[in-house]
Design an enzyme around this catalytic site. Sequence first.
Site, PDB file in Angstrom:
ATOM      1  N   ARG A  19      84.002  47.553  43.409  1.00 12.11           N
ATOM      2  CA  ARG A  19      85.308  46.887  43.407  1.00 12.11           C
ATOM      3  C   ARG A  19      85.334  45.892  42.258  1.00 12.11           C
ATOM      4  O   ARG A  19      85.153  44.688  42.445  1.00 12.11           O
ATOM      5  CB  ARG A  19      85.538  46.221  44.766  1.00 12.11           C
ATOM      6  CG  ARG A  19      85.767  47.278  45.870  1.00 12.11           C
ATOM      7  CD  ARG A  19      85.586  46.697  47.241  1.00 12.11           C
ATOM      8  NE  ARG A  19      84.210  46.231  47.403  1.00 12.11           N
ATOM      9  CZ  ARG A  19      83.784  45.489  48.406  1.00 12.11           C
ATOM     10  NH1 ARG A  19      84.619  45.122  49.354  1.00 12.11           N
ATOM     11  NH2 ARG A  19      82.520  45.123  48.482  1.00 12.11           N
ATOM     12  N   ASP A  53      86.300  43.360  39.316  1.00  9.92           N
ATOM     13  CA  ASP A  53      87.216  42.217  39.280  1.00  9.92           C
ATOM     14  C   ASP A  53      88.332  42.396  38.258  1.00  9.92           C
ATOM     15  O   ASP A  53      88.262  43.272  37.399  1.00  9.92           O
ATOM     16  CB  ASP A  53      86.439  40.953  38.879  1.00  9.92           C
ATOM     17  CG  ASP A  53      85.728  40.338  40.063  1.00  9.92           C
ATOM     18  OD1 ASP A  53      86.326  40.302  41.158  1.00  9.92           O
ATOM     19  OD2 ASP A  53      84.576  39.905  39.884  1.00  9.92           O
ATOM     20  N   ARG A  60      78.067  38.816  35.472  1.00 11.52           N
ATOM     21  CA  ARG A  60      78.691  37.825  34.592  1.00 11.52           C
ATOM     22  C   ARG A  60      77.982  36.467  34.670  1.00 11.52           C
ATOM     23  O   ARG A  60      77.890  35.754  33.660  1.00 11.52           O
ATOM     24  CB  ARG A  60      80.177  37.676  34.944  1.00 11.52           C
ATOM     25  CG  ARG A  60      80.990  38.910  34.528  1.00 11.52           C
ATOM     26  CD  ARG A  60      82.336  38.966  35.199  1.00 11.52           C
ATOM     27  NE  ARG A  60      83.166  37.820  34.858  1.00 11.52           N
ATOM     28  CZ  ARG A  60      84.329  37.535  35.449  1.00 11.52           C
ATOM     29  NH1 ARG A  60      84.796  38.346  36.404  1.00 11.52           N
ATOM     30  NH2 ARG A  60      85.018  36.495  35.093  1.00 11.52           N
TER      31      ARG A  60
END
Lengths: 265, 265
Positions: B70, B72, B218
Amino acid sequence: MNEVEITGPEAIAAGRRAAGTTRFRLTVEYDGGPFVGWQRQENGCSIQQCLEEAVFATVQETRTVYGAGRTDAGVHATGQVAHVDIEKAIAPARLMAALNFHLKPNPIAVTQCAVAVGDFHARFSAIGRAYLYRIVNRRAPAVIERGHVWWVVAPLDAASMHRAAQILVGRHDFSTFRASLCQAQSPIKTLDRLDVTREGEEIRIVAEARSFLHHQVRNMVGTLRLVGDGKWSPDDVRAALDARDRAAGGPTAPADGLYLTRVVY
Amino acid sequence: MNEVEITGPEAIAAGRRAAGTTRFRLTVEYDGGPFVGWQRQENGCSIQQCLEEAVFATVQETRTVYGAGRTDAGVHATGQVAHVDIEKAIAPARLMAALNFHLKPNPIAVTQCAVAVGDFHARFSAIGRAYLYRIVNRRAPAVIERGHVWWVVAPLDAASMHRAAQILVGRHDFSTFRASLCQAQSPIKTLDRLDVTREGEEIRIVAEARSFLHHQVRNMVGTLRLVGDGKWSPDDVRAALDARDRAAGGPTAPADGLYLTRVVY
């Protein structure tokens, strides 16, 4: 070419020209998508105009920015070279940073900036230009690279495209691959390199010459594509070249896949 | 996993499920820029919603499309995997072409489509995920690749980033690199690979694991960047990991540079 680049603080003095200006050499990268092309035009925003406005915003001087290659609408560059004469004393690194600041909303960036010494002229001093043409060859459309590649569904044989490309290398009358609007005095050019390679789903075509006719790379690519999907043989390419007639060549490949990658001095 | 793919015309019959539907496995590519992320949300268009609307436009069935990751808002994919159950008899190649036709205005494409046999589930059958993070490291802003890379001006030492990255490889409590909104039951994950390499102006970070915490890649990239520009030593990375506290880690790198490249079953 005996042009010398100086990037240190002594650069401005060394490069100071008779007219009281300093000539700067810029390497420029851009996404050609939103522009009418390199050259100033009535009907929309050009890369040249954006650079000239950034120069004005930086030093409050109205200057012409000269480019090595007058790329068409939609054509990209990773290694366009330009020059501009500036009266105000400014260090190359500061000029580059300021130009990039003012260019910010546009997909244009100055990647290198140096003082040019001697008679350096971005267009007339150039002795070589290199272009890259990118084709994405698969069933599914290119989405991340949309606008940056030519999407071709029919499976292309890169090896036969490369063989056919070698027919075009050398000194020829390239009238078959010349746009009707081309302003060059002669259709005779020497093509130094035309390499076709496949890297996975991507076909990359590299073209090198001292200079090219208008649309020459895109017309050669559109013709090689006919070889790639089996519609044309290498002999058909030879016959098209010999015809010296634009009507004998393949269609013009779209601007999206074309990049001016290097200018040689 | 004993999942078998059949792509021939017999595929539909072989894949026919108890509920009278056929499960299709899709490989999906997208530019995450214009989307709120993979998952359906109230506040904007998601990749999942676009795919579900394309499924409806193709077979007039209201279906849920399940994705392996999923991603972002703003995160891209070249190898997202999804599945969808469809009642209407349709060949995978036709389904793929029709979905791509209806997806056309959006930067989303189905690059592969096959009938999934057995209990294949895009998310729960996955045993590995691979991400790529791209940094353009130079003075000039990235313009052709704008939105597709993280532009970092400070010169980064990729070799020291790679050395520090090896501290994170293995089974650890990754609380330091976990978003506060992360819904995973445990912060303990096994990171199989975290490689940092430089190719010219670009730094590429490849991360592989069975699964990742929310923002983990990230947050790791944002921390390694501190090592790259000399602000942090590898020991600081170890201390941050040991702290098991998000506040001890580096900032979150922007979504622009992140790509879901592969899902392993």
